[in-house]
Design an enzyme around this catalytic site. Structure first.
Site, mmCIF file in Angstrom:
data_model
loop_
_atom_site.group_PDB
_atom_site.id
_atom_site.type_symbol
_atom_site.label_atom_id
_atom_site.label_comp_id
_atom_site.label_asym_id
_atom_site.label_seq_id
_atom_site.Cartn_x
_atom_site.Cartn_y
_atom_site.Cartn_z
ATOM 1 N N SER B 160 0.851 -1.481 0.181
ATOM 2 C CA SER B 160 -0.098 0.174 -0.005
ATOM 3 C C SER B 160 1.110 1.274 -0.244
ATOM 4 C CB SER B 160 -1.141 -0.001 1.162
ATOM 5 O OG SER B 160 -2.076 -0.815 0.847
ATOM 6 N N VAL B 161 2.062 1.143 0.054
ATOM 7 C CA VAL B 161 3.009 2.417 -0.135
ATOM 8 C C VAL B 161 2.709 2.788 -1.560
ATOM 9 C CG1 VAL B 161 5.255 3.042 -0.638
ATOM 10 C CG2 VAL B 161 4.769 1.888 1.359
#
Lengths: 444, 444
Positions: B160-161
């Site tokens: 999810s970066v």
């Protein structure tokens, strides 16, 4: 000609199979295909839009991606369709590829084989459905063009040019003594002892003089090439599938036919076996070894990659994808006897062994009417012409062409509708020879 | 905890689902997992050998690849398992990342949340199952280590970066006026008019304050997150499958729940919608735009890539993979107000808007007991601590941490057995804060 949708596993089967098809499909050159402009993949807009329109959407699973003209998009985008493994260039700065573009090349004229009227070099690009072409003369870029969806920072399928790259690794290991070319394959890969390869020597594999029951006749649904492609397809197998599930499993099933060492027989599985032998001799896959021994030392601008089967085996027979400019660096390294920026990357003996060529008498038995007097060595095609040119050849028009006498390297990525190079050789061969003669004649 | 093998589509479903799971699995931290050394993927030898042994072979289709500890290999090798699209760095020389390694960092001590005895920085790496970590101080590398199968030339899943990277593109387009943050999503993507997103503003999507009926409760087989993962899975769908076949098709099915703009709700689909809005506003996929607008200007050493669905859509919610050093360059660009080598790559206003943070009251409704006083803006997590730190967070421990006051950027790739960052935050948060204070205190 081909009917990928008929195959049980869809298009990957077709792809893998077509990689070795070049000698078989010359007849299809008579078929009618849209020309290069009409089939331009950028103009047709494959996979463009969010989402692409249904008639421009290509899926790996249904084979749509490898039908002409959609295939012209796919050859520059294999990684979007299937799993792949990286070939790292390392982290350093790329080597210079100095530009010295020449305007006299595009208007150069040559006469295609069988034709009576000449063609210009520029016209040859459309005739061969070229996606990208670059010419180095004495290490400088004298010609460089891109078409369709290939750009200078893109990566294109090298198809069977892969074989020559893997063959170069093989020749390197032989020259260094890591591989004994006289040893049987079973010495390195015991699992192949009961297959046709077991008692073939590494040399016979490198030069494709093995005697194998392996048909690449795509018109025959029982041809072994389909089983090979099915084994290597990374998609899940149907529930009732009982065949081999990886390249390695398939290779163990190949049966002998005829005797090893007697005639040249161009069969993709030899390259896959070489990849396995290399992996066992070095502890590295061909993807890892190509990175560690060559790509990191080329000054490459881009990483390269291999397509893989469902257990991560790089497809040594045809799975390499590279940037065009990096493929040129690879060719230039060979032209310079294996050196890059003064460093000996590939042993000089290995390059000399490629350039010297193989057994011409064995080659005759391969049956290539357009390639009279040629030979095959370390998975390279050697012309034995008066410039000593040798080449890597992949279906649909992929090429590395090294002309030592003219100090010239040509690399070409293409998407000709006919897989077999016999369909484009009548243009390609005289064009490349003519350019070599021209550069030699006009060299200062 | 998770049981990927139970899912209908195997592990990709699990992967996609787990990307948004971070808030949900803190309870699983009580489970017993082998420690970092015992689960070291290099030591365990996943996918090593030709072929790998059966108990070390990981296949995309059966979900084996994302079970712990095999997952520790897979997060560094997603492209070997599934199709991907390249994010080109361009062809130039990488920018320098000068090294000034410091020996005082490894022995730095901090006290984990809820603990009574201090831990050293070096010990925190094993505690968080770190695969690679790099610290920049004033643009120089003061700490850099790799573990397991990740090397400095490898690429690791950012999970999810990815959202924060895509959010940065969104903030950039808003700052430039290409996107109007006040417009409803349906203005850019009419196909979403009838979905929950239709009347949400681009700003609400960027800050995840949309009101969506979208459960990421993995214990519930009817949770929408499974349908999302199934839609995005690039493998062929079962014959009886009638659901959405791409991310875009899925997004159109998301229904409203509650009101937009009232509370922060961390839901991956917002990032996917942002990706679609960006694609429509610019004519570029997030992969293309990230290359054209940022990656080519970073001086990146490596290309990055996105995983894709079956029609080539980059997974904007979690599909980015990069080299660790390039992720550090990305963070350093933001620390420098959007500049790289003196060139304004991301508008300063966009970076300021991220750093300033979002609505703290809305954030409270998200329910993050460890993240008191934080906010969420442009898909970044903003701590509002006395250093003004903000971060990108991905499941299993992925991080970009930018501490403006300490002139520090930390990037970390990890493979913690628990997806949710709540499992590693008790170590990560005080460790990163302590290092910021230490570097500020010892700066000359």
């Amino acid at each position: 000609m081909f009917a990928p949708s008929r195959t049980r596993f869809g298009a990957q089967a077709f792809l893998a199979a077509s990689l070795a098809a070049w000698a078989l499909s010359a007849g299809a050159a008579d078929a009618t295909f849209p020309d290069a402009a009409a089939s331009d993949p950028a103009r047709l807009g494959w996979m463009t839009g969010s989402p692409p329109s249904p008639d421009r959407t290509l899926r790996f699973e249904d084979g749509s991606y490898f039908r002409f003209p959609a295939m012209r998009w796919s050859v520059s985008n294999f990684r979007q369709l299937m799993p792949t493994v990286n070939v790292s260039r390392g982290l350093g700065a790329p080597s210079a590829l100095p530009s010295a573009l020449r305007k006299d090349i595009g208007t150069l004229r040559f006469t295609p084989l069988g034709a009576t009227t000449p063609m210009t070099w520029d016209a040859s690009l459309a005739a061969t459905y070229t996606d990208g072409i670059l010419v180095l003369h004495r290490g400088r870029v004298v010609y460089e063009r891109y078409f369709g969806v290939l750009k200078n920072d893109g990566q294109h399928g090298a198809m069977s040019v892969t074989k020559s790259v893997v063959g170069t690794l093989g020749a390197m290991l032989v020259a260094e003594g890591t591989l004994d070319a006289g040893k049987p394959v079973a010495h390195y890969v015991p699992e192949l002892a009961q297959s046709a390869f077991g008692n073939a020597t590494v040399r016979q594999v490198l030069d494709m003089t093995t005697g194998l029951k392996f048909s690449e006749d795509y018109a025959d649904p029982k041809a072994e090439v389909w089983a090979h492609a099915q084994a290597g397809n990374p998609l899940p197998k149907p529930k009732d599938y009982t065949g081999p599930r990886s390249y390695y499993e398939f290779l163990q099933t190949v049966q002998p036919e005829g005797r090893h060492g007697e005639g040249f027989g161009y069969k993709t599985v030899n390259s896959d076996v070489l990849g396995w032998v290399i992996a066992r001799a070095t502890g590295r896959t061909v993807a890892q070894l190509l990175s560690e021994r060559i790509w990191r030392h080329l000054g490459a601008e881009q990483d390269a990659y291999f397509t893989v089967d469902s257990i991560g085996t790089p497809f040594a027979g045809g799975g390499l994808n590279t940037g065009l400019r990096d493929l040129a660096r690879f060719g230039e390294m060979l032209r310079n006897d294996g050196r890059v920026r003064g460093v000996q990357v590939v042993p000089r003996a290995a390059v000399e062994d490629i350039r010297r060529g193989g057994d011409k008498a064995a080659f005759v038995k391969g049956g290539y009417p357009l390639l009279q007097g040629w030979s095959y060595r370390n998975m390279w095609w050697v012309t034995h012409n008066d410039h000593g040119a040798y080449m890597a050849r992949g279906v649909h028009g992929q090429r590395i062409y090294i002309d030592p006498k003219a100090d010239m390297v040509i690399v070409r990525y293409a998407s000709h509708p006919v897989a077999g190079n016999a369909a484009n050789d009548p243009v390609t061969l005289p064009a490349f020879e003519a350019l070599g003669r021209h550069l030699l004649r006009t060299a200062r």
